[in-house]
Design an enzyme around this catalytic site. Structure first.
Site, PDB file in Angstrom:
ATOM      1  N   PHE A 113      45.106  45.372  43.366  1.00  0.00           N
ATOM      2  CA  PHE A 113      45.007  46.826  43.543  1.00  0.00           C
ATOM      3  C   PHE A 113      43.560  47.310  43.346  1.00  0.00           C
ATOM      4  O   PHE A 113      42.917  47.787  44.295  1.00  0.00           O
ATOM      5  CB  PHE A 113      45.983  47.470  42.547  1.00  0.00           C
ATOM      6  CG  PHE A 113      45.769  48.922  42.271  1.00  0.00           C
ATOM      7  CD1 PHE A 113      45.648  49.835  43.307  1.00  0.00           C
ATOM      8  CD2 PHE A 113      45.713  49.394  40.952  1.00  0.00           C
ATOM      9  CE1 PHE A 113      45.462  51.199  43.039  1.00  0.00           C
ATOM     10  CE2 PHE A 113      45.543  50.737  40.679  1.00  0.00           C
ATOM     11  CZ  PHE A 113      45.407  51.632  41.718  1.00  0.00           C
ATOM     12  N   ASP A 170      41.348  34.499  44.232  1.00  0.00           N
ATOM     13  CA  ASP A 170      42.634  35.115  43.887  1.00  0.00           C
ATOM     14  C   ASP A 170      43.745  34.087  44.107  1.00  0.00           C
ATOM     15  O   ASP A 170      43.692  33.317  45.064  1.00  0.00           O
ATOM     16  CB  ASP A 170      42.878  36.346  44.770  1.00  0.00           C
ATOM     17  CG  ASP A 170      43.836  37.326  44.126  1.00  0.00           C
ATOM     18  OD1 ASP A 170      43.418  38.445  43.788  1.00  0.00           O
ATOM     19  OD2 ASP A 170      45.025  36.966  43.957  1.00  0.00           O
ATOM     20  N   ASN A 171      44.723  34.078  43.215  1.00  0.00           N
ATOM     21  CA  ASN A 171      45.848  33.147  43.394  1.00  0.00           C
ATOM     22  C   ASN A 171      47.063  33.828  44.022  1.00  0.00           C
ATOM     23  O   ASN A 171      48.119  33.221  44.154  1.00  0.00           O
ATOM     24  CB  ASN A 171      46.240  32.489  42.056  1.00  0.00           C
ATOM     25  CG  ASN A 171      46.837  33.495  41.080  1.00  0.00           C
ATOM     26  OD1 ASN A 171      46.891  34.694  41.358  1.00  0.00           O
ATOM     27  ND2 ASN A 171      47.276  32.998  39.927  1.00  0.00           N
ATOM     28  N   THR A 179      49.950  38.467  42.286  1.00  0.00           N
ATOM     29  CA  THR A 179      50.358  39.846  42.603  1.00  0.00           C
ATOM     30  C   THR A 179      49.534  40.409  43.761  1.00  0.00           C
ATOM     31  O   THR A 179      49.915  41.412  44.359  1.00  0.00           O
ATOM     32  CB  THR A 179      50.178  40.794  41.385  1.00  0.00           C
ATOM     33  OG1 THR A 179      48.817  40.690  40.933  1.00  0.00           O
ATOM     34  CG2 THR A 179      51.105  40.435  40.241  1.00  0.00           C
ATOM     35  N   SER A 237      40.653  47.435  28.942  1.00  0.00           N
ATOM     36  CA  SER A 237      41.679  48.471  29.092  1.00  0.00           C
ATOM     37  C   SER A 237      41.735  49.388  27.872  1.00  0.00           C
ATOM     38  O   SER A 237      41.399  48.976  26.747  1.00  0.00           O
ATOM     39  CB  SER A 237      43.023  47.749  29.249  1.00  0.00           C
ATOM     40  OG  SER A 237      44.085  48.622  29.009  1.00  0.00           O
ATOM     41  N   TYR A 291      49.171  42.123  25.559  1.00  0.00           N
ATOM     42  CA  TYR A 291      48.244  42.410  26.664  1.00  0.00           C
ATOM     43  C   TYR A 291      46.976  43.079  26.120  1.00  0.00           C
ATOM     44  O   TYR A 291      45.850  42.652  26.408  1.00  0.00           O
ATOM     45  CB  TYR A 291      48.931  43.322  27.694  1.00  0.00           C
ATOM     46  CG  TYR A 291      47.988  43.900  28.722  1.00  0.00           C
ATOM     47  CD1 TYR A 291      47.546  43.145  29.798  1.00  0.00           C
ATOM     48  CD2 TYR A 291      47.527  45.220  28.608  1.00  0.00           C
ATOM     49  CE1 TYR A 291      46.667  43.681  30.738  1.00  0.00           C
ATOM     50  CE2 TYR A 291      46.655  45.761  29.536  1.00  0.00           C
ATOM     51  CZ  TYR A 291      46.229  44.986  30.603  1.00  0.00           C
ATOM     52  OH  TYR A 291      45.359  45.522  31.519  1.00  0.00           O
ATOM     53  N   VAL A 302      52.969  53.860  36.718  1.00  0.00           N
ATOM     54  CA  VAL A 302      54.008  54.895  36.744  1.00  0.00           C
ATOM     55  C   VAL A 302      53.936  55.756  38.014  1.00  0.00           C
ATOM     56  O   VAL A 302      54.974  56.099  38.599  1.00  0.00           O
ATOM     57  CB  VAL A 302      53.961  55.754  35.440  1.00  0.00           C
ATOM     58  CG1 VAL A 302      52.639  56.448  35.262  1.00  0.00           C
ATOM     59  CG2 VAL A 302      55.067  56.775  35.412  1.00  0.00           C
ATOM     60  N   ARG A 348      48.827  60.559  29.254  1.00  0.00           N
ATOM     61  CA  ARG A 348      47.941  59.537  29.807  1.00  0.00           C
ATOM     62  C   ARG A 348      46.728  60.207  30.459  1.00  0.00           C
ATOM     63  O   ARG A 348      46.792  61.365  30.856  1.00  0.00           O
ATOM     64  CB  ARG A 348      48.674  58.714  30.887  1.00  0.00           C
ATOM     65  CG  ARG A 348      49.853  57.874  30.374  1.00  0.00           C
ATOM     66  CD  ARG A 348      49.383  56.700  29.561  1.00  0.00           C
ATOM     67  NE  ARG A 348      50.481  55.892  29.031  1.00  0.00           N
ATOM     68  CZ  ARG A 348      51.085  56.102  27.857  1.00  0.00           C
ATOM     69  NH1 ARG A 348      50.715  57.116  27.087  1.00  0.00           N
ATOM     70  NH2 ARG A 348      52.052  55.313  27.443  1.00  0.00           N
TER      71      ARG A 348
END
Ligand SMILES: NC(=O)c1ccc[n+]([C@@H]2O[C@H](COP(=O)([O-])OP(=O)(O)OC[C@H]3O[C@@H](n4cnc5c(N)ncnc54)[C@H](O)[C@@H]3O)[C@@H](O)[C@H]2O)c1
Length: 338
Positions: A41, A61-62, A65, A146, A170, A213, A237
């Site tokens: 993304f 990239d694998n 996702t 993050s 995470y 979300v 958020r």
């Protein structure tokens, strides 16, 4: 001459770039940039900007996702897991100037269910890359950290010096990676910039992963299903549009060396408010399904990005309603094309 000085000399031209409406004008020095997770993304938007700016871009990239159809033909694609021993060959062959490290296990729930997998992907994956950065003298690693590193915060805007106390594995894996990155700089002179992203949204976001979300709400609404709100919906958020995030990441190529930055909008939107905005943009009435709050979910998150404004010259240019409208148009177009 120190390593940092040399880096700035070979890469000084983009300092003078004119930035208009989130687009970096062409004409910068071409630098070879390896983007891990470049088919994801955020990665796909970062790669778009890099190519627009005429950088030589290599994606690793694998596709766990990520999607092949978002990889532009001008980028070199290496389909590989960052943990593969073959990664060393990629560094030896390509000798990238800069590594933008976005590849990660991004799902908070998965990290709680399977902390070993999370640590393997996020912590060991980062350490392996740092070793290659050291060996092949990469001039900077830019790391996508993050807001999850902070854990629960006060209901106010927080700066980079706020105590770190992650609530999920995470968040802990991002925190631990940050510590390794800083120690690699001290012990092995691998320069870095760490970016602590807020909650990101925009076109191409999947329904899984951190901060998804908005993508989940739009997808549900467009198929006529009720979205789920966990807890009372008053959790807040700091939502930032992905194109703003991609720009901040690019600006870190030649600025903010060996610094940590919050990359957020300094805004607070509750999940209830968010859903009301989405309903209004999509012109629908929504009655959400209520579910208990999830493990590892933070109550409030709002990042103060004054430091990024000062050092990187970055601030978000999309407000929430503009970003949400663009995102809605994207999902609507996809639904109509099916
Ligand atoms: N989306 C957010 O709100 C948010 C917020 C803060 C930080 N981040 C961080 O930003 C980065 C990108 O997140 P995203 O939202 O674009 O997620 P994403 O899942 O869309 O992108 C991750 C990409 O990395 C690839 N990948 C995963 N593991 C890999 C591995 N071992 N080897 C090679 N490739 C691998 C995936 O295939 C995918 O293309 C992540 O590090 C994430 O933790 C995201």
């Amino acid at each position: 001459m120190g390593k940092g000085t040399w880096f700035i000399l070979i890469y000084q031209k983009p300092f003078n770039k004119e930035i208009k409406n989130n687009e970096i004008q062409k004409g910068g020095v071409i630098v070879k940039i390896l983007v891990t997770g470049g088919a994801g993304f955020i990665g796909s938007h970062v790669v778009e900007l890099l190519l627009q700016d005429e950088h030589e871009t290599i994606i690793v990239d694998n596709f766990s996702t990520g999607k092949k159809d978002v990889v532009p033909s001008q980028a070199k694609l290496v389909e590989m897991d960052i943990n593969s021993p073959k990664m060393e060959k990629v560094f030896a062959l390509e000798k990238p100037d800069v590594v933008i490290h976005l590849a990660a296990q991004v799902d908070v729930g998965t990290s709680i269910q399977n902390p070993v997998y999370d640590a393997d992907q996020n912590i060991l994956g980062t350490i392996r890359l740092l070793n290659y950065c050291k060996k092949y003298k990469v001039k900077k690693i830019i790391f996508s950290s993050s807001c999850a590193v902070y854990g629960e915060t006060e209901d106010s805007s927080i700066s980079e010096s706020y105590p770190l106390k992650p609530l999920s594995f995470y968040g802990l894996s991002k925190y631990t990676s940050e510590m390794y990155i800083q120690l690699f700089k001290d012990l092995h002179e691998v320069p870095f910039t760490i970016l602590r992203y807020a909650n990101i949204y925009g076109p191409r976001q999947s329904s899984e992963g951190e901060g998804s979300v908005i993508s989940i709400f739009f997808r549900k609404i467009l198929v006529g299903e009720a979205p789920v709100i966990y807890g009372n919906g008053e959790q807040t958020r700091d939502f930032v549009y992905v194109k703003d995030i991609a720009l901040a990441t690019l600006m870190a190529i030649n600025k903010g060396t060996n610094e940590i930055f919050n990359i957020g909008g300094n805004t607070k939107t509750s999940i209830n408010e968010l859903l009301a905005n989405i309903a209004s943009i999509a012109s629908v009435q929504i009655t959400p399904i209520s579910m208990p709050a999830r493990e590892g979910d933070i109550q409030h998150s709002r990042l103060n990005s004054t430091k990024a404004e000062t050092f990187l010259g970055w601030q978000p240019s999309y407000d929430l309603l503009t970003g949400l409208s663009d995102t809605f148009n994207y999902y609507e177009a996809i639904m109509q094309s099916k």
